[in-house]
Design a protein around this motif. Structure first.
Motif, PDB file in Angstrom:
ATOM      1  N   GLY A 151       0.845  -1.197   0.000  1.00  0.00           N
ATOM      2  CA  GLY A 151       0.000   0.000   0.000  1.00  0.00           C
ATOM      3  C   GLY A 151       0.875   1.240   0.000  1.00  0.00           C
ATOM      4  O   GLY A 151       1.974   1.231   0.563  1.00  0.00           O
ATOM      5  N   VAL A 152       0.420   2.285  -0.641  1.00  0.00           N
ATOM      6  CA  VAL A 152       1.235   3.497  -0.747  1.00  0.00           C
ATOM      7  C   VAL A 152       0.614   4.596   0.104  1.00  0.00           C
ATOM      8  O   VAL A 152      -0.353   5.241  -0.293  1.00  0.00           O
ATOM      9  CB  VAL A 152       1.363   3.968  -2.215  1.00  0.00           C
ATOM     10  N   CYS A 153       1.167   4.810   1.291  1.00  0.00           N
ATOM     11  CA  CYS A 153       0.729   5.907   2.154  1.00  0.00           C
ATOM     12  C   CYS A 153       1.442   7.173   1.707  1.00  0.00           C
ATOM     13  O   CYS A 153       2.672   7.228   1.712  1.00  0.00           O
ATOM     14  CB  CYS A 153       1.055   5.585   3.614  1.00  0.00           C
ATOM     15  N   MET A 154       0.680   8.179   1.292  1.00  0.00           N
ATOM     16  CA  MET A 154       1.280   9.383   0.714  1.00  0.00           C
ATOM     17  C   MET A 154       1.600  10.442   1.762  1.00  0.00           C
ATOM     18  O   MET A 154       2.131  11.499   1.439  1.00  0.00           O
ATOM     19  CB  MET A 154       0.343   9.967  -0.349  1.00  0.00           C
ATOM     20  N   GLU A 155       1.271  10.173   3.017  1.00  0.00           N
ATOM     21  CA  GLU A 155       1.576  11.142   4.071  1.00  0.00           C
ATOM     22  C   GLU A 155       2.824  10.717   4.835  1.00  0.00           C
ATOM     23  O   GLU A 155       3.239   9.566   4.773  1.00  0.00           O
ATOM     24  CB  GLU A 155       0.414  11.211   5.069  1.00  0.00           C
ATOM     25  N   THR A 156       3.405  11.665   5.572  1.00  0.00           N
ATOM     26  CA  THR A 156       4.479  11.311   6.494  1.00  0.00           C
ATOM     27  C   THR A 156       3.863  10.485   7.618  1.00  0.00           C
ATOM     28  O   THR A 156       2.828  10.841   8.156  1.00  0.00           O
ATOM     29  CB  THR A 156       5.152  12.588   7.040  1.00  0.00           C
ATOM     30  N   ASP A 157       4.485   9.369   7.935  1.00  0.00           N
ATOM     31  CA  ASP A 157       3.936   8.449   8.928  1.00  0.00           C
ATOM     32  C   ASP A 157       4.885   8.381  10.130  1.00  0.00           C
ATOM     33  O   ASP A 157       6.016   8.858  10.071  1.00  0.00           O
ATOM     34  CB  ASP A 157       3.751   7.064   8.297  1.00  0.00           C
TER      35      ASP A 157
END
Lengths: 359, 359
Positions: free
Chosen positions: A278-284
């Motif tokens: 999955g591609v999380c586009m936010e800073t995690d």
């Protein structure tokens, strides 16, 4: 030609210059093209999407504030051959293709380019070297699922899973379903699948998941003992002292939402491998010391190789992967904008196909 | 016996009950024991340290608000054998040991336990099965470096580095130096090492680093082209089209400070492997989409196996790893508290040894 053009963060059906094949390229008619979640993000956050690719050493270099035609999950029919082609496939042949245009000045992403229109238009120009022929008798709708299913095949390959290992797939959208299909096609598993949506859980079962979990009712991380996966270093040590190889948990993160990685770090046994698809586009955020204590391996994966792409098409054609249940909608060019809206509701849809001939 | 006792977040020299070996245990005299950075954290943030271990499925279960004696990097001499021992080594034999006490009720960490005192005391009780004899002629000071050097050996093993790959070690404290030594002892590399401290850069060179970088002057991530590591997917593809295996960058994170992982994600080439050896105890942030785009592999590692521990001792004894330059200080029990203060200054020290006979 007619195409769905991404313009000022909207999708409009308008005229696009008729594609013309150059050196090594073929002209094709789009038969059908799937809508991908990445396109939804690219439409609304184009600058971020392109910036990430650039910083990541990727190949997408389009200008998001200029017109483009999305669509990289397609099946097409050859109309004409450009100069310098080997004419490997004759006119009329149905083909899939890696969504990559190989040009003298570098590569461009088909469907993520200001010059190479993707499959949300009537025609495309493809590189002959990227084509794979659709085996006789395979429906174009199903051939178009090659690209998203290849993403699953690649994730499974990169996981380097042992025959004794247990897979947990977090999130059963198109990416998670492709991973489940890829695992089952290779005879790997058992496969546990988790999703909040009953519809997606149903699809996960259809694709072959052995256990399906609603995280609202049961933690996806409560199953380890049932499958004999040692959770602590002490438990692992005891298995090793018996001369056995401990079962390992392989987790496929197919959600791409902030906070999920940390949840996984908390829930997995020691020595697990986590494949981030999955591609999380936010800073995690995450706790590195927890990952260190558990000695976790986080593998971030993307795309697929030419072999994985071609292999996936053939597995679909040979019935080893049944993609029919994944197709939940079908629209013409005029319906694409609404389809983008609909895909925000996970319960209703897995994959919506665009058929440019449909009115 | 006399020992340095961790009590109310302070170190005090006081009496500790004389250790008595139980089933399968031996009594030893501490010859020398190294001070580890983990002890500094455990002293000041005991609850956090134990909580992390518990959540991580680890084996440390002591109560940080009760007295304990730190010290898990030691060389000792056998004084007596407890009941049920095989007497594999006679009295007077010098030994190293994994800092693990195997008891009927589970394992305890030697030096991280309210009952098993570590090496900052005159005597210890060790499990006979965890002992490794110090080869004849090897100085006890150098044998005591086995534990921290085994951490490097384990990190190098987990990195699964190819003969063609390039190593970059970020941070040249004791952990980074152990990684450099582990790489060079196995003939791997070239090894690039980066640290802000001139003293540590000097030690990195002494341990065999091929290129040493001051990040204030030169980015550690500016060297890829010089070593022929392809940085973008396009560059990789071109190497593969030539029929060659692309050189891969293997990065060892040995700093353990918030923000470093994200810096590494930004600076590394596509398809790099990042081995996280430093232990950052805070919640950290990172951009998952950047890691996905570059298809990075993050391996979090900890500790070592029995084989790695014994192998490291023998490599030190055979001169394949020269640990002498790492010893930068020596204190008695009364000097430990000050040594903890001194270790906050990276310029001055690598490893300080505690010698309980020193006044």
């Amino acid at each position: 030609m007619k195409a769905v053009i991404a313009r000022n963060k909207s999708l409009v059906v308008d005229d696009w210059p008729d594609p013309e094949p150059k050196q090594g390229e073929v002209l094709v008619k789009t038969l059908v093209c799937g809508i991908c979640g990445s396109d939804l993000h690219a439409l609304n956050h184009g600058e971020h999407f392109v910036d990430l690719t650039r910083r990541g050493g990727g190949a997408l270099t389009y200008e998001p504030d200029k017109d483009l035609v999305f669509g990289h999950e397609f099946c097409a029919e050859i109309l004409d051959h450009g100069p310098g082609t080997q004419k490997l496939f004759r006119t009329g042949t149905r083909v899939c293709s890696l969504p990559i245009a190989v040009t003298e000045s570098g590569v461009q992403g088909i469907g993520y380019s200001n010059t190479y229109a993707g499959g949300y238009g009537e025609q495309m120009v493809l590189s002959e070297t990227m084509l794979v022929e659709v085996p006789n008798g395979l429906a174009s709708d199903h051939a178009a699922l090659t690209e998203p299913m290849a993403v699953g095949a690649h994730a499974v390959n990169e996981a380097e899973m042992g025959p004794n290992d247990v897979a947990l797939v977090i999130g059963c959208g198109p990416v998670g379903l492709a991973v489940i299909a890829g695992l089952k096609a290779r005879g790997l598993g058992p496969v546990i699948a988790a999703d909040f949506s009953p519809g997606r859980r149903g699809l996960a079962e259809t694709m072959g998941a052995d256990v399906v979990v609603d995280p609202k009712e049961t933690s996806p991380y409560s199953q380890w003992a049932d499958f004999g996966v040692p959770q602590t270093s002490m438990e692992r040590m005891m298995v090793e002292m018996m001369g056995e190889t401990p079962r390992r948990a392989i987790i496929f993160e197919c959600v791409g939402v902030k906070g999920v990685v940390q949840q996984i770090l908390e829930g997995v046994p020691v020595r697990s491998r986590i494949v981030i698809v999955g591609v999380c586009m936010e800073t995690d955020h995450f706790e590195p010391a927890l990952a260190v204590t558990k000695q976790l391996d986080l593998r971030f994966v993307l795309g697929y190789s030419q072999e994985e792409f071609a292999g996936t098409l053939h597995m679909i054609a040979e019935g080893e992967i049944d993609v029919a249940p994944l197709v939940t909608g079908r629209v013409g060019l005029e319906g694409v904008a609404q389809a983008f809206e609909d895909l925000a509701h996970p319960e209703k849809h897995a994959k919506i196909l665009v058929d440019p001939t449909l009115v």
